[in-house]
Motif scaffolding. Sequence first.
Motif, mmCIF file in Angstrom:
data_model
loop_
_atom_site.group_PDB
_atom_site.id
_atom_site.type_symbol
_atom_site.label_atom_id
_atom_site.label_comp_id
_atom_site.label_asym_id
_atom_site.label_seq_id
_atom_site.Cartn_x
_atom_site.Cartn_y
_atom_site.Cartn_z
ATOM 1 N N GLY A 53 0.821 -1.201 0.000
ATOM 2 C CA GLY A 53 0.000 0.000 0.000
ATOM 3 C C GLY A 53 0.854 1.250 0.000
ATOM 4 N N HIS A 54 0.317 2.314 -0.563
ATOM 5 C CA HIS A 54 0.991 3.621 -0.607
ATOM 6 C C HIS A 54 0.175 4.582 0.256
ATOM 7 C CE1 HIS A 54 3.527 6.733 -2.530
ATOM 8 N NE2 HIS A 54 2.465 7.492 -2.405
ATOM 9 N N TYR A 55 0.823 5.171 1.259
ATOM 10 C CA TYR A 55 0.122 6.024 2.219
ATOM 11 C C TYR A 55 0.732 7.423 2.235
ATOM 12 C CZ TYR A 55 -2.091 1.811 4.004
ATOM 13 O OH TYR A 55 -2.823 0.650 4.109
ATOM 14 N N THR A 56 -0.151 8.405 2.381
ATOM 15 C CA THR A 56 0.242 9.808 2.412
ATOM 16 C C THR A 56 -0.192 10.409 3.739
ATOM 17 O OG1 THR A 56 -0.021 9.988 0.006
ATOM 18 C CG2 THR A 56 0.010 12.041 1.254
ATOM 19 N N PHE A 57 0.729 11.130 4.401
ATOM 20 C CA PHE A 57 0.449 11.705 5.712
ATOM 21 C C PHE A 57 0.908 13.155 5.792
ATOM 22 C CE2 PHE A 57 1.064 7.144 6.536
ATOM 23 C CZ PHE A 57 -0.077 6.851 7.255
ATOM 24 N N VAL A 58 0.222 13.921 6.616
ATOM 25 C CA VAL A 58 0.685 15.247 7.028
ATOM 26 C C VAL A 58 0.728 15.262 8.555
ATOM 27 C CG1 VAL A 58 -0.199 16.437 4.993
ATOM 28 C CG2 VAL A 58 -1.658 16.208 7.016
ATOM 29 N N ARG A 59 1.561 16.119 9.111
ATOM 30 C CA ARG A 59 1.625 16.222 10.565
ATOM 31 C C ARG A 59 0.322 16.778 11.119
ATOM 32 N NH1 ARG A 59 7.270 17.886 13.266
ATOM 33 N NH2 ARG A 59 5.749 18.700 14.768
ATOM 34 N N TYR B 113 2.218 -5.655 3.013
ATOM 35 C CA TYR B 113 1.236 -6.370 3.814
ATOM 36 C C TYR B 113 1.689 -7.819 4.000
ATOM 37 C CZ TYR B 113 -1.818 -2.447 2.545
ATOM 38 O OH TYR B 113 -2.346 -1.204 2.352
ATOM 39 N N VAL B 114 1.712 -8.251 5.258
ATOM 40 C CA VAL B 114 2.079 -9.627 5.599
ATOM 41 C C VAL B 114 0.914 -10.244 6.368
ATOM 42 C CG1 VAL B 114 3.680 -11.083 6.882
ATOM 43 C CG2 VAL B 114 4.527 -9.069 5.679
#
Length: 235
Positions: A7-13, A65-66
């Motif tokens: 998966g590709h995840y995008t975050f901001v503080r 992912y496992v």
Amino acid sequence: MLAPTVGHYTFVRGDGAPLDFIPGQFIQVHFHYADGTATKRSYSLATIHDHALSPGEAVEIAVSYVPGGAATALFEGLEDGGQIDASGPFGRFCLMPADANRRYLLIGTGTGVTPYRAMLPQIEKLIAERGIEVVLLFGARTPEELLYGDEFRAFADAHSAFRFVPCFSRELPADPHPDVRHGYVQQFLDEFSPSDSDIAYLCGNPNMVDACFESLKGHGLPVPQIRREKYISNK
């Protein structure tokens, strides 16, 4: 999804402050096992770093992912807008300003390729300023598991000093590029004649990292010129 199991995840503080980093660094995600025991996992930052990040700008990570993995459960249960606890950035798996090498050998498998994606603008600058060459050897099982492959191929097509060599251990693409190889990355190091004028980076599967480390030492690379990351970030 980047791949069937990634998966590709995008975050901001959450506090709105910038989360700037040096390409090659990672963050640590903090969470708890089902029994309440605290734990953490490390993830290289994949964001293409072409400017200093400002408040509110996002960073990206890739997560494998496992089945049965605690971190997998955390991320699979994360909804849009959800929050995680993280710290960082950390690490020195970076292109160093004092480097005076002729060539970089970037070697990775799976999500271990993410720091190299972040380095692309820096690599482009070093090609222009120092005339370096770069070889990216990237191991995946199948074409659909070649993370960011189209981006690396486009970069290679635009920069003759950058060579992208995908190594597929199970299945080749239907119409493979001449630089595609069938096998494991460590099988093809000899093809590029590593020498003590190179600096090598190794990131991904610990067995691959160890095998390539020994091979590069055998080619005469001093240990300080072999930079390694082999943390397990997906269980």
